[in-house]
Design an enzyme around this catalytic site. Sequence first.
Site, mmCIF file in Angstrom:
data_model
loop_
_atom_site.group_PDB
_atom_site.id
_atom_site.type_symbol
_atom_site.label_atom_id
_atom_site.label_comp_id
_atom_site.label_asym_id
_atom_site.label_seq_id
_atom_site.Cartn_x
_atom_site.Cartn_y
_atom_site.Cartn_z
ATOM 1 N N LEU A 96 0.859 -1.176 0.000
ATOM 2 C CA LEU A 96 0.000 0.000 0.000
ATOM 3 C C LEU A 96 0.895 1.225 0.000
ATOM 4 O O LEU A 96 1.961 1.224 0.632
ATOM 5 C CB LEU A 96 -0.926 0.002 1.209
ATOM 6 C CG LEU A 96 -1.899 -1.174 1.292
ATOM 7 C CD1 LEU A 96 -2.827 -1.001 2.491
ATOM 8 C CD2 LEU A 96 -2.701 -1.345 0.015
ATOM 9 N N HIS A 97 0.462 2.260 -0.717
ATOM 10 C CA HIS A 97 1.321 3.427 -0.878
ATOM 11 C C HIS A 97 0.519 4.704 -0.945
ATOM 12 O O HIS A 97 -0.683 4.694 -1.218
ATOM 13 C CB HIS A 97 2.198 3.280 -2.134
ATOM 14 C CG HIS A 97 1.412 3.295 -3.406
ATOM 15 N ND1 HIS A 97 1.259 4.434 -4.168
ATOM 16 C CD2 HIS A 97 0.711 2.331 -4.046
ATOM 17 C CE1 HIS A 97 0.511 4.156 -5.228
ATOM 18 N NE2 HIS A 97 0.163 2.882 -5.178
#
Length: 126
Positions: free
Chosen positions: A42-43
């Site tokens: 996740l970013h």
Amino acid sequence: MTIRLRTAITEVGPGVAELLEGGVLILFAEGAPPELAEMSILHAVVEGPTADAPPVGAELKIGPVSTIVTALGDAAWKKVADIGHVVINFDGEETAGRPGEICAAPVNAGELAAALKSGAEIVISD
């Protein structure tokens, strides 16, 4: 140098290590459904993505690990822009096997796994 995308890792899903063994890394923007987040990085985007996709030969840097882009699927950059999602396949292929895929030159899986930490940056530039 043009930065096409700069994003920061916020979470590493528990299934990421298994996919890395096969040379695959999946990115999803924060807020991905839990079943997808399990297998993903996740970013949060810091800069970009640019309107134009990176060219073949662009640098892909994940923390200290650097490689080059060898192919982009037809829909890969649009998916990055629209939902922050892309599959990176470290197979060195010159033609992407799937429309939402970015292919990159192979990297050391152990070094890549060590680089995948919250706060590390992923940068695509040329």
